[in-house]
Write an enzyme that holds these catalytic residues in place. Structure first.
Site, PDB file in Angstrom:
ATOM      1  CE  LYS A   3      -4.435   1.037   0.328  1.00  0.00           C
ATOM      2  NZ  LYS A   3      -5.611   0.219  -0.037  1.00  0.00           N
TER       3      LYS A   3
ATOM      4  CG  ASP B 212      -7.425   3.189  -0.572  1.00  0.00           C
ATOM      5  OD1 ASP B 212      -7.897   2.051  -0.509  1.00  0.00           O
ATOM      6  OD2 ASP B 212      -7.492   3.987   0.402  1.00  0.00           O
TER       7      ASP B 212
END
Ligand code: NDP
Ligand code: 2IT
Length: 449
Positions: free
Chosen positions: A129, A169
């Site tokens: 991430k 995201d």
């Protein structure tokens, strides 16, 4: 939550000591480690291989300066990150978040969750991430482009279609992926599938924009099937109004449910008559094109707008948190249950605080934790990678069928694993153990790395 004992307690102490002031990371690690304890007790090989000690430590973590110039010529500096958590099952894979709250703790929690989520999808992807504490709100397209170019100027040396494949995201959607891809292509001098969530006409996959929301609804359908029910006629509350929320609402409408709320970080709208597909069209334009506040929906259609609140005290059968972490507190969970809500399908990552999860499990409602319920997004990212490798796009129906099949498989796997460990219906334990075992076995196969 069950209290940690023995080895799990020891590892949690190490994690606490090594990562001070990282509450979100500790929250995610605690939840996973406590629930996989029975698997670690059952299999000596995981203890001997020091899998817990290894799995909580990112393989690599990069943070870097992102300088950029605004439209007035002023220089700004943000901090960029990429957490490369685990590559046992494939190249690092996971989104990028641009939000002012982004920090190492939040990205490590997201990367950690991603490892197990990606394992559940059945596709060959490790977990990662990244992101930046940059706030795209109120910025012009040119400012966002300059920021993305500066961000990728450093990130490009750490990613690649067989190394690490970022995606979207919070705060990173189609526009940002386009700018990031353009800069990667220019620096690397190659047109490869280094990012997913690309536009359709230059390597994107059909259904990727829809995948997180559709997947969370498919997962809810699987949970309801265990009680012989469907979503038809169910009253649903949804939080958020971004990518995950929009397509959750679209699919809920299409399967005959009624959605009565959506929100943004300023407040929520409550439309008793239901946010129909036509009304959703207005919200999509409001959020994706005009980039304004959800309040305008209420002003236009005369429905209730509640400033500064989340929608969890609105009566519903099913709740779909689609905004951010820890958006359902213990009080919120109590209100949901008091009002008769008996299904929660998490399109967001870790939206329920641990005490809220405990309540859901105690009351034995249908509870789909994020790493299972929202895996549809990254699953279709995996399908986008497959199409990029083949240089062949799949038709909409094929991607949607594969997505549905993956969500059904995740549910079945989590359900069966929960039963195998004597906790029938507990999808937290089921998803965590099922996700963990695959990663742990791959780590053992690959030696001490
Ligand atoms: P978007 O940026 O498209 O939308 C985010 C939405 O959540 C916006 O409505 C935003 O409101 C709201 N929100 C964000 N932060 C907060 C906050 N701190 N408090 C209250 N509201 C907030 O992001 P996505 O829809 O992509 O992501 C939503 C959730 O889904 C996240 O948890 C993400 O990790 C998760 N997810 C996303 C996937 C994807 O493929 N995109 C895949 C799997 C999970 P505002 O506009 O006011 O900021
Ligand atoms: O949290 C997530 O799974 C995502 N933001 C999607 C990640 C991806 O690589 O598609």
């Amino acid at each position: 939550m069950k209290i940690a004992t023995g080895l799990v307690q020891e590892v949690l102490e190490i994690v606490k000591k090594r990562n001070p002031n990282e509450p979100e990371f500790l929250q995610a690690v605690t939840e996973v480690l406590v629930s996989i304890e029975p698997a670690v007790q059952r299999h000596k090989k995981y203890r001997d291989g020091k899998i817990l000690e290894r799995i909580v430590e990112p393989e690599r973590m990069i943070h870097f300066r992102v300088p950029w110039i605004d439209d007035k010529g002023q220089i700004h500096v943000n901090r960029g990150y990429r957490v490369q958590m685990n590559s046992a099952l494939g190249p690092y894979k996971g989104g990028l978040r641009f939000h002012p709250t982004v920090n190492g703790s939040i990205l490590k929690f997201l990367a950690f969750e991603q490892v197990f989520k990606n394992s559940l999808t059945t596709l060959p992807m490790g977990g990662g991430k990244g992101g930046a504490d940059f706030d795209p709100k109120g910025k012009s397209d040119n400012e966002v482009m300059r920021f993305c170019q500066s961000f990728m100027t450093e990130l490009f040396r750490h990613v690649g279609s067989d190394t690490d494949i970022p995606a979207g995201d919070i705060g990173v959607g189609g526009r940002e992926i386009g700018y990031l891809f353009g800069q990667y292509k220019r620096l690397a001098n190659e047109f490869t599938g280094v990012l997913t969530g690309k536009s359709l006409n230059w390597g994107g996959s059909l259904i990727r924009p829809q995948a997180t929301g559709y997947g969370a609804v498919y997962f809810a359908e699987e949970m309801l099937k265990t009680r012989g029910e469907s979503l038809e006629g169910k009253v649903c509350t949804v939080s958020g109004s971004g990518n995950a929320a929009q397509y959750t609402v679209q699919k809920l409408n299409r399967v005959g449910a009624k959605v009565v709320t959506m929100s943004d970080s300023s407040g929520f709208i409550h439309d008793k008559n239901g946010i129909t597909e036509e009304k959703l069209g207005f919200i999509m334009h409001l959020k994706n094109v005009r980039r304004r506040r959800i309040k305008e929906y209420a002003e236009r259609s005369g429905v209730t707008y509640v400033e500064g609140q989340r929608p969890w005290d609105v009566k519903c059968d099913c709740a779909f948190p689609c905004a951010t972490q820890n958006e359902i507190t213990k009080d919120d969970a109590g209100k949901l249950l008091d009002n008769g809500c008996y299904l929660v399908s998490e399109a967001a990552n870790m939206p329920s605080v641990p005490a809220a999860v405990d309540l859901f499990l105690e009351k034995k409602i249908l509870y789909g934790p994020g790493k299972a319920a929202n895996a549809g997004g990254v699953a279709v990212s995996g399908l986008e990678m497959a199409q990029n490798s083949m240089r062949l796009p799949w038709p909409r129906e094929e991607v949607d069928q594969r997505l549905r099949h993956i969500m059904t498989t995740i549910h079945k796997n989590a359900w069966n694993t929960a039963a195998e460990y004597g906790q029938p219906g507990n999808l937290v334990i089921g998803a965590n153990i099922a996700g963990f075992v695959k990663v742990a076995d791959a780590m053992l196969d690959q030696g001490v790395v």
